[in-house]
Design a protein around this motif. Structure first.
Motif, PDB file in Angstrom:
ATOM      1  N   LYS A 116       0.848  -1.228   0.222  1.00 11.19           N
ATOM      2  CA  LYS A 116      -0.123  -0.105  -0.044  1.00 11.19           C
ATOM      3  C   LYS A 116       0.912   1.269  -0.028  1.00 11.19           C
ATOM      4  CE  LYS A 116      -3.880  -2.239   2.412  1.00 11.19           C
ATOM      5  NZ  LYS A 116      -4.729  -2.331   3.452  1.00 11.19           N
ATOM      6  N   ASN A 117       0.234   2.545   0.242  1.00 13.08           N
ATOM      7  CA  ASN A 117       1.007   3.530   0.350  1.00 13.08           C
ATOM      8  C   ASN A 117       1.736   4.182  -0.827  1.00 13.08           C
ATOM      9  OD1 ASN A 117      -0.451   3.796   2.976  1.00 13.08           O
ATOM     10  ND2 ASN A 117       1.430   2.530   3.844  1.00 13.08           N
ATOM     11  N   TYR A 124      -4.356   4.839  -5.600  1.00 10.64           N
ATOM     12  CA  TYR A 124      -5.173   3.596  -5.722  1.00 10.64           C
ATOM     13  C   TYR A 124      -4.651   2.734  -6.869  1.00 10.64           C
ATOM     14  CZ  TYR A 124      -7.597   6.785  -2.528  1.00 10.64           C
ATOM     15  OH  TYR A 124      -7.902   7.744  -1.603  1.00 10.64           O
TER      16      TYR A 124
END
Length: 251
Positions: free
Chosen positions: A183-184, A243
């Motif tokens: 993520k991130n 995303y």
């Protein structure tokens, strides 16, 4: 609300100037799982931002959009072929592409029909990469003003498709084998207040608001609220969360 095809017709120049560009690390992550580099399709290409990068790695890049003004603003590159086309129904042959990309556009598509088209035109073991970015983050208390503007002031003027981005694309499934990813991810810039103003004016909700209230300028109102925290020539760090979904066509 305006249809998706009309949302950015009048702002192609502003879109090219003020919208963020995607970091090279994002492209590297996508290319690392795309072994064959013959043909790519950038769907919902807008002004060709992604297609122009893919042109450095693929023999041919096909870039489609339904917005003629956006396509007219795209750079001319020898191995990029631009076409006006709906995402859900194209003239491409079966099993045409090693990579399909959709940047900041998947939420406008009919998910069921686009899924069928992807499965039809993506090669076996081909890659599908869809991504978008969320609400900008700057610093406190500016973030509070921007979030209130996004949720309260603009809330009723976002087209319903925006909900997919608000859910970080987690509710979108296109029937392929998902690749687990860390993520991130962020797009990071240093912007002036004037650049922020230009970016906010590219929001589809702002365009819808101005149609409903032609004598009002909601972005200028927001700028007046935050200018005491942001001097005219000051550059502030801003971040967009990215995303990303990567999937493979396992046949």
């Amino acid at each position: 609300m305006r249809d998706a095809k009309d949302l950015f017709s009048d702002s192609s120049k502003e879109y090219r100037t003020f919208r963020p560009k995607y970091p090279k690390e994002l492209y590297e992550e996508i290319l690392n799982v795309t072994t064959c580099r013959d043909a790519a399709w950038d769907c919902g290409t807008g002004n060709g931002q992604v297609a122009s990068v893919l042109a450095n790695y693929f023999k041919e890049v096909f870039a489609t959009d339904i917005n003629e003004n956006q396509l007219a603003a795209a750079p001319l590159i020898s191995n990029v072929i631009y076409r006006k086309s709906w995402a859900e129904k194209t003239s491409f042959s079966n099993n045409s592409f090693d990579l399909i990309t959709v940047a900041q556009a998947i939420h406008w598509f009919n998910q069921k029909d686009f899924r069928k088209e992807v499965i039809r035109v993506l090669k076996p073991k081909g890659t599908l990469a869809i991504w978008g970015y969320g609400l900008i983050a700057i610093e406190s208390p500016i973030n509070d003003f921007v979030k209130a503007f996004y949720v309260k002031k603009m809330g009723a003027y976002w087209n319903p498709e925006r909900r997919h981005l608000d859910k970080e694309y987690k509710n979108i499934a296109l029937g392929l084998k998902r690749i687990e990813l860390p993520k991130n991810r962020y797009i990071t810039y240093r912007w002036s207040l004037e650049h922020l103003k230009g970016y906010l004016n590219t929001w589809s909700a702002v365009g819808n608001y101005k149609i409903a209230h032609p004598k009002e300028d909601p972005v200028e109102d927001l700028v007046q609220e935050i200018k005491s925290f942001w001097t005219k020539d000051q550059l502030k760090e801003i971040k967009f969360p990215i995303y990303l979904q990567l999937s493979k066509n396992i046949k």
